[in-house]
Design a protein around this motif. Structure first.
Motif, PDB file in Angstrom:
ATOM      1  N   SER A 222     -81.124  92.739  -4.696  1.00 24.20           N
ATOM      2  CA  SER A 222     -81.206  94.198  -4.663  1.00 24.20           C
ATOM      3  C   SER A 222     -81.552  94.670  -3.259  1.00 24.20           C
ATOM      4  O   SER A 222     -82.096  93.920  -2.436  1.00 24.20           O
ATOM      5  CB  SER A 222     -82.280  94.701  -5.633  1.00 24.20           C
ATOM      6  OG  SER A 222     -83.587  94.367  -5.166  1.00 24.20           O
ATOM      7  N   HIS A 223     -81.253  95.941  -3.008  1.00 24.44           N
ATOM      8  CA  HIS A 223     -81.607  96.534  -1.725  1.00 24.44           C
ATOM      9  C   HIS A 223     -83.119  96.546  -1.558  1.00 24.44           C
ATOM     10  O   HIS A 223     -83.630  96.294  -0.445  1.00 24.44           O
ATOM     11  CB  HIS A 223     -81.059  97.957  -1.627  1.00 24.44           C
ATOM     12  CG  HIS A 223     -81.392  98.625  -0.319  1.00 24.44           C
ATOM     13  ND1 HIS A 223     -80.667  98.402   0.833  1.00 24.44           N
ATOM     14  CD2 HIS A 223     -82.398  99.484   0.011  1.00 24.44           C
ATOM     15  CE1 HIS A 223     -81.203  99.100   1.823  1.00 24.44           C
ATOM     16  NE2 HIS A 223     -82.243  99.758   1.357  1.00 24.44           N
ATOM     17  N   GLU A 224     -83.837  96.827  -2.642  1.00 24.88           N
ATOM     18  CA  GLU A 224     -85.295  96.886  -2.569  1.00 24.88           C
ATOM     19  C   GLU A 224     -85.879  95.540  -2.150  1.00 24.88           C
ATOM     20  O   GLU A 224     -86.795  95.474  -1.315  1.00 24.88           O
ATOM     21  CB  GLU A 224     -85.865  97.332  -3.916  1.00 24.88           C
ATOM     22  CG  GLU A 224     -85.583  98.770  -4.299  1.00 24.88           C
ATOM     23  CD  GLU A 224     -84.126  99.018  -4.676  1.00 24.88           C
ATOM     24  OE1 GLU A 224     -83.676 100.184  -4.572  1.00 24.88           O
ATOM     25  OE2 GLU A 224     -83.424  98.053  -5.068  1.00 24.88           O
ATOM     26  N   GLN A 225     -85.359  94.453  -2.728  1.00 22.40           N
ATOM     27  CA  GLN A 225     -85.830  93.111  -2.379  1.00 22.40           C
ATOM     28  C   GLN A 225     -85.603  92.835  -0.895  1.00 22.40           C
ATOM     29  O   GLN A 225     -86.494  92.329  -0.202  1.00 22.40           O
ATOM     30  CB  GLN A 225     -85.108  92.065  -3.222  1.00 22.40           C
ATOM     31  CG  GLN A 225     -85.476  90.618  -2.867  1.00 22.40           C
ATOM     32  CD  GLN A 225     -84.479  89.607  -3.416  1.00 22.40           C
ATOM     33  OE1 GLN A 225     -83.402  89.976  -3.898  1.00 22.40           O
ATOM     34  NE2 GLN A 225     -84.825  88.339  -3.337  1.00 22.40           N
ATOM     35  N   TRP A 226     -84.415  93.152  -0.405  1.00 17.22           N
ATOM     36  CA  TRP A 226     -84.086  92.903   0.997  1.00 17.22           C
ATOM     37  C   TRP A 226     -84.954  93.754   1.922  1.00 17.22           C
ATOM     38  O   TRP A 226     -85.457  93.282   2.940  1.00 17.22           O
ATOM     39  CB  TRP A 226     -82.609  93.168   1.234  1.00 17.22           C
ATOM     40  CG  TRP A 226     -82.150  93.051   2.659  1.00 17.22           C
ATOM     41  CD1 TRP A 226     -81.518  94.012   3.395  1.00 17.22           C
ATOM     42  CD2 TRP A 226     -82.266  91.907   3.531  1.00 17.22           C
ATOM     43  NE1 TRP A 226     -81.226  93.549   4.652  1.00 17.22           N
ATOM     44  CE2 TRP A 226     -81.669  92.260   4.764  1.00 17.22           C
ATOM     45  CE3 TRP A 226     -82.803  90.643   3.373  1.00 17.22           C
ATOM     46  CZ2 TRP A 226     -81.610  91.387   5.835  1.00 17.22           C
ATOM     47  CZ3 TRP A 226     -82.746  89.765   4.449  1.00 17.22           C
ATOM     48  CH2 TRP A 226     -82.168  90.135   5.659  1.00 17.22           C
ATOM     49  N   SER A 227     -85.147  95.012   1.563  1.00 18.31           N
ATOM     50  CA  SER A 227     -85.953  95.904   2.387  1.00 18.31           C
ATOM     51  C   SER A 227     -87.390  95.401   2.508  1.00 18.31           C
ATOM     52  O   SER A 227     -87.977  95.402   3.604  1.00 18.31           O
ATOM     53  CB  SER A 227     -85.941  97.321   1.796  1.00 18.31           C
ATOM     54  OG  SER A 227     -86.680  98.211   2.601  1.00 18.31           O
ATOM     55  N   VAL A 228     -87.958  94.922   1.409  1.00 20.12           N
ATOM     56  CA  VAL A 228     -89.321  94.373   1.440  1.00 20.12           C
ATOM     57  C   VAL A 228     -89.367  93.130   2.323  1.00 20.12           C
ATOM     58  O   VAL A 228     -90.295  92.932   3.114  1.00 20.12           O
ATOM     59  CB  VAL A 228     -89.820  94.061   0.016  1.00 20.12           C
ATOM     60  CG1 VAL A 228     -91.097  93.223   0.055  1.00 20.12           C
ATOM     61  CG2 VAL A 228     -90.065  95.350  -0.754  1.00 20.12           C
ATOM     62  N   LEU A 229     -88.353  92.262   2.205  1.00 19.18           N
ATOM     63  CA  LEU A 229     -88.303  91.048   3.022  1.00 19.18           C
ATOM     64  C   LEU A 229     -88.263  91.387   4.514  1.00 19.18           C
ATOM     65  O   LEU A 229     -88.990  90.794   5.321  1.00 19.18           O
ATOM     66  CB  LEU A 229     -87.075  90.222   2.661  1.00 19.18           C
ATOM     67  CG  LEU A 229     -87.184  89.275   1.469  1.00 19.18           C
ATOM     68  CD1 LEU A 229     -85.813  88.683   1.145  1.00 19.18           C
ATOM     69  CD2 LEU A 229     -88.181  88.148   1.754  1.00 19.18           C
ATOM     70  N   VAL A 230     -87.420  92.336   4.876  1.00 22.92           N
ATOM     71  CA  VAL A 230     -87.259  92.681   6.286  1.00 22.92           C
ATOM     72  C   VAL A 230     -88.535  93.301   6.848  1.00 22.92           C
ATOM     73  O   VAL A 230     -89.015  92.908   7.918  1.00 22.92           O
ATOM     74  CB  VAL A 230     -86.066  93.639   6.486  1.00 22.92           C
ATOM     75  CG1 VAL A 230     -86.019  94.156   7.924  1.00 22.92           C
ATOM     76  CG2 VAL A 230     -84.763  92.938   6.152  1.00 22.92           C
ATOM     77  N   THR A 231     -89.095  94.267   6.143  1.00 24.65           N
ATOM     78  CA  THR A 231     -90.279  94.948   6.665  1.00 24.65           C
ATOM     79  C   THR A 231     -91.496  94.028   6.666  1.00 24.65           C
ATOM     80  O   THR A 231     -92.338  94.112   7.555  1.00 24.65           O
ATOM     81  CB  THR A 231     -90.573  96.222   5.866  1.00 24.65           C
ATOM     82  OG1 THR A 231     -90.679  95.921   4.466  1.00 24.65           O
ATOM     83  CG2 THR A 231     -89.468  97.251   6.068  1.00 24.65           C
ATOM     84  N   LEU A 257     -81.720 100.071  11.066  1.00 24.49           N
ATOM     85  CA  LEU A 257     -81.390 100.348   9.676  1.00 24.49           C
ATOM     86  C   LEU A 257     -81.426  99.069   8.851  1.00 24.49           C
ATOM     87  O   LEU A 257     -81.115  97.985   9.346  1.00 24.49           O
ATOM     88  CB  LEU A 257     -79.989 100.963   9.567  1.00 24.49           C
ATOM     89  CG  LEU A 257     -79.734 102.273  10.312  1.00 24.49           C
ATOM     90  CD1 LEU A 257     -78.266 102.678  10.184  1.00 24.49           C
ATOM     91  CD2 LEU A 257     -80.644 103.382   9.802  1.00 24.49           C
ATOM     92  N   ILE A 258     -81.782  99.209   7.581  1.00 24.20           N
ATOM     93  CA  ILE A 258     -81.740  98.116   6.614  1.00 24.20           C
ATOM     94  C   ILE A 258     -80.649  98.451   5.608  1.00 24.20           C
ATOM     95  O   ILE A 258     -80.698  99.499   4.953  1.00 24.20           O
ATOM     96  CB  ILE A 258     -83.097  97.937   5.902  1.00 24.20           C
ATOM     97  CG1 ILE A 258     -84.183  97.609   6.937  1.00 24.20           C
ATOM     98  CG2 ILE A 258     -83.011  96.833   4.845  1.00 24.20           C
ATOM     99  CD1 ILE A 258     -85.593  97.609   6.352  1.00 24.20           C
ATOM    100  N   ARG A 259     -79.666  97.567   5.478  1.00 27.76           N
ATOM    101  CA  ARG A 259     -78.532  97.828   4.606  1.00 27.76           C
ATOM    102  C   ARG A 259     -78.228  96.596   3.753  1.00 27.76           C
ATOM    103  O   ARG A 259     -78.560  95.465   4.112  1.00 27.76           O
ATOM    104  CB  ARG A 259     -77.279  98.183   5.429  1.00 27.76           C
ATOM    105  CG  ARG A 259     -77.418  99.474   6.227  1.00 27.76           C
ATOM    106  CD  ARG A 259     -77.376 100.677   5.302  1.00 27.76           C
ATOM    107  NE  ARG A 259     -77.382 101.943   6.005  1.00 27.76           N
ATOM    108  CZ  ARG A 259     -78.466 102.688   6.223  1.00 27.76           C
ATOM    109  NH1 ARG A 259     -79.655 102.255   5.779  1.00 27.76           N
ATOM    110  NH2 ARG A 259     -78.375 103.842   6.851  1.00 27.76           N
ATOM    111  N   THR A 260     -77.572  96.820   2.618  1.00 29.10           N
ATOM    112  CA  THR A 260     -77.109  95.733   1.763  1.00 29.10           C
ATOM    113  C   THR A 260     -75.662  95.981   1.350  1.00 29.10           C
ATOM    114  O   THR A 260     -75.223  97.126   1.235  1.00 29.10           O
ATOM    115  CB  THR A 260     -77.969  95.596   0.489  1.00 29.10           C
ATOM    116  OG1 THR A 260     -78.136  96.880  -0.126  1.00 29.10           O
ATOM    117  CG2 THR A 260     -79.337  95.009   0.807  1.00 29.10           C
TER     118      THR A 260
END
Length: 272
Positions: A222-231, A257-260
């Motif tokens: 999910s985008h949320e999972q990726w965003s948490v990982l990046v930040t 930007l954070i994108r999926t």
């Protein structure tokens, strides 16, 4: 879902047949107008890629990734020389610099700029890069000396970028040669481009559903999972509040930007 065992990307090496690598090539494969539309989706609403822009790689036709200090279709050769002198020792200007998974000319606001993409397909692909830049102690004395020299110039370049980013954004950047080296160098190069008059959109792209990488780590779901990982990965290095906003250096935008995207592996179709 089609598995990597059923696919053939003859222009990629065996270890490049799965994960983020072939997906980046699929993203840039096809008619120019279709590729431009896909890439524009990554930097919207801050900019746009047109069919007349240039990008690297170009699908499976030209699989070379971009090193910004080397002359290429995406950057003026004089600026490439400036970037090489900033990053590398004088006698090592032909050495390697960071490779960007995708680089494309674009329009940011009303100005010609660059889209830079760092892509991952599973969690450990990002997590394992928390270390700093390492020197190889088993190299010959001559090679150790060369590596040590570039270690110094790279550290100096990132320190300069850290100070510049902190001053220009008012945010506590902590990018460093010695921690989270890849993310640090991505932001350092973005800063240097902006300081040189080129606005930049830097995208951390997570490819969703890469089940072909389950033996290496957890696929991104999910985008949320990726965003948490990046930040989380950038905590203490890149301020969380820097993402999804346009900042300015020397009057030029830097937009992190954070994108999926979900880019299934699929057989490559030739295009005219």
């Amino acid at each position: 879902m089609t598995t990597v065992r059923n696919l053939r990307f003859p222009d990629l090496k065996r270890h490049e047949q799965r994960g983020s690598k072939p997906r980046c090539h699929l993203l840039t494969h096809g008619p120019d107008n279709e590729v431009a539309e896909r890439l524009s989706g990554l930097l919207a609403p801050f900019g746009k890629v047109s069919a007349s822009d240039h990008w690297m790689p170009r699908g499976f036709e030209n699989t070379q990734e971009c090193e910004l200090h080397r002359p290429s279709p995406v950057l003026d050769s004089d600026l490439c020389e400036t970037l090489a002198a900033w990053w590398l020792p004088r006698d090592q200007l032909r050495d390697r610099s960071p490779h960007f998974d995708i680089a494309a000319t674009c329009t940011i606001g009303e100005r010609p700029g660059l889209l830079l993409v760092e892509a991952k397909a599973y969690d450990m692909e990002l997590i394992r890069e928390a270390a700093g830049r390492r020197l190889q102690i088993k190299d010959s004395r001559e090679l150790q000396s060369a590596r040590s020299a570039s270690h110094v110039t790279i550290g100096r370049a990132i320190d300069e970028a850290r100070a510049g980013l902190a001053t220009d954004t008012g945010l506590p950047f902590g990018i460093s040669r010695d921690a989270c080296y890849q993310m640090s160098n991505r932001f350092a190069w973005s800063w240097k481009l902006a300081a040189s008059g080129i606005p930049v959109v830097l995208v951390y792209l997570g490819f969703l559903g890469a089940d072909d990488m389950m033996d290496k780590g957890l696929p991104l779901e999910s985008h949320e999972q990726w965003s948490v990982l990046v930040t989380s990965h950038g905590g203490g290095i890149v301020p969380r509040e820097c993402w999804e906003h346009a900042w300015h250096v020397n009057g030029q935008a830097i937009v992190p930007l954070i994108r999926t995207l979900d880019v299934p592996l699929a057989p490559v179709q030739p295009h005219s």
